[in-house]
Write a protein that holds these residues in place. Structure first.
Motif, PDB file in Angstrom:
ATOM      1  N   THR A   8      77.988 137.055 164.182  1.00  0.00           N
ATOM      2  CA  THR A   8      77.799 138.019 164.026  1.00  0.00           C
ATOM      3  C   THR A   8      78.647 138.454 162.527  1.00  0.00           C
ATOM      4  O   THR A   8      78.424 139.112 161.340  1.00  0.00           O
ATOM      5  CB  THR A   8      79.374 138.974 164.443  1.00  0.00           C
ATOM      6  OG1 THR A   8      80.129 138.050 164.633  1.00  0.00           O
ATOM      7  CG2 THR A   8      79.256 139.240 165.841  1.00  0.00           C
ATOM      8  N   ASN A   9      78.940 137.612 162.040  1.00  0.00           N
ATOM      9  CA  ASN A   9      78.869 136.967 160.183  1.00  0.00           C
ATOM     10  C   ASN A   9      77.766 137.350 160.193  1.00  0.00           C
ATOM     11  O   ASN A   9      77.424 136.948 158.329  1.00  0.00           O
ATOM     12  CB  ASN A   9      79.274 135.234 159.526  1.00  0.00           C
ATOM     13  CG  ASN A   9      80.776 135.657 160.401  1.00  0.00           C
ATOM     14  OD1 ASN A   9      81.336 135.992 160.483  1.00  0.00           O
ATOM     15  ND2 ASN A   9      80.936 134.050 160.405  1.00  0.00           N
ATOM     16  N   THR A  11      73.834 139.401 158.561  1.00  0.00           N
ATOM     17  CA  THR A  11      73.929 140.646 158.451  1.00  0.00           C
ATOM     18  C   THR A  11      72.871 141.082 158.834  1.00  0.00           C
ATOM     19  O   THR A  11      73.338 141.998 159.982  1.00  0.00           O
ATOM     20  CB  THR A  11      73.341 141.237 156.665  1.00  0.00           C
ATOM     21  OG1 THR A  11      74.687 140.488 155.873  1.00  0.00           O
ATOM     22  CG2 THR A  11      73.448 142.783 157.016  1.00  0.00           C
ATOM     23  N   ARG A  14      74.849 141.154 163.122  1.00  0.00           N
ATOM     24  CA  ARG A  14      75.580 142.495 162.230  1.00  0.00           C
ATOM     25  C   ARG A  14      74.610 143.430 162.791  1.00  0.00           C
ATOM     26  O   ARG A  14      75.316 144.392 163.573  1.00  0.00           O
ATOM     27  CB  ARG A  14      76.309 142.709 161.443  1.00  0.00           C
ATOM     28  CG  ARG A  14      78.306 142.381 161.078  1.00  0.00           C
ATOM     29  CD  ARG A  14      79.301 142.411 160.247  1.00  0.00           C
ATOM     30  NE  ARG A  14      78.026 142.103 159.098  1.00  0.00           N
ATOM     31  CZ  ARG A  14      78.316 140.690 157.837  1.00  0.00           C
ATOM     32  NH1 ARG A  14      79.051 140.515 158.473  1.00  0.00           N
ATOM     33  NH2 ARG A  14      77.719 140.991 157.037  1.00  0.00           N
ATOM     34  N   LYS A  59      76.336 150.393 155.223  1.00  0.00           N
ATOM     35  CA  LYS A  59      76.095 149.157 155.408  1.00  0.00           C
ATOM     36  C   LYS A  59      74.757 148.190 154.544  1.00  0.00           C
ATOM     37  O   LYS A  59      74.397 147.217 153.358  1.00  0.00           O
ATOM     38  CB  LYS A  59      76.143 148.024 156.637  1.00  0.00           C
ATOM     39  CG  LYS A  59      75.881 146.613 156.349  1.00  0.00           C
ATOM     40  CD  LYS A  59      77.024 146.530 155.693  1.00  0.00           C
ATOM     41  CE  LYS A  59      77.152 144.838 155.342  1.00  0.00           C
ATOM     42  NZ  LYS A  59      77.795 143.956 155.119  1.00  0.00           N
TER      43      LYS A  59
END
Length: 64
Positions: A8-9, A11, A14, A59
């Motif tokens: 999840t860290n 991009t 996520r 994002k």
């Protein structure tokens, strides 16, 4: 748990997580819409789907 945190860290990780959440909401909404008495759940799923979609778009714009 460390693997999930590392995933999840990133991009891309996520985005995949948010996309899976968005599409899951869409599927659940599609399955629940014809059922009587599920209007509140359908509305919550729709709001969550919209929020996730907006977050993904925001994002992506930040990364460009």
């Amino acid at each position: 748990m460390d693997a999930f945190t590392r995933f999840t860290n990133q991009t891309q990780g996520r985005d995949r997580l948010f996309r899976a959440t968005q599409y899951t909401c869409m599927l659940l909404r599609y399955l629940l819409e014809p059922k009587a008495g599920k209007e509140k759940v359908v509305m919550k799923l729709k709001k969550l789907e919209t929020s996730v979609s907006t977050g993904r778009k925001y994002k992506i714009d930040l990364c460009l």
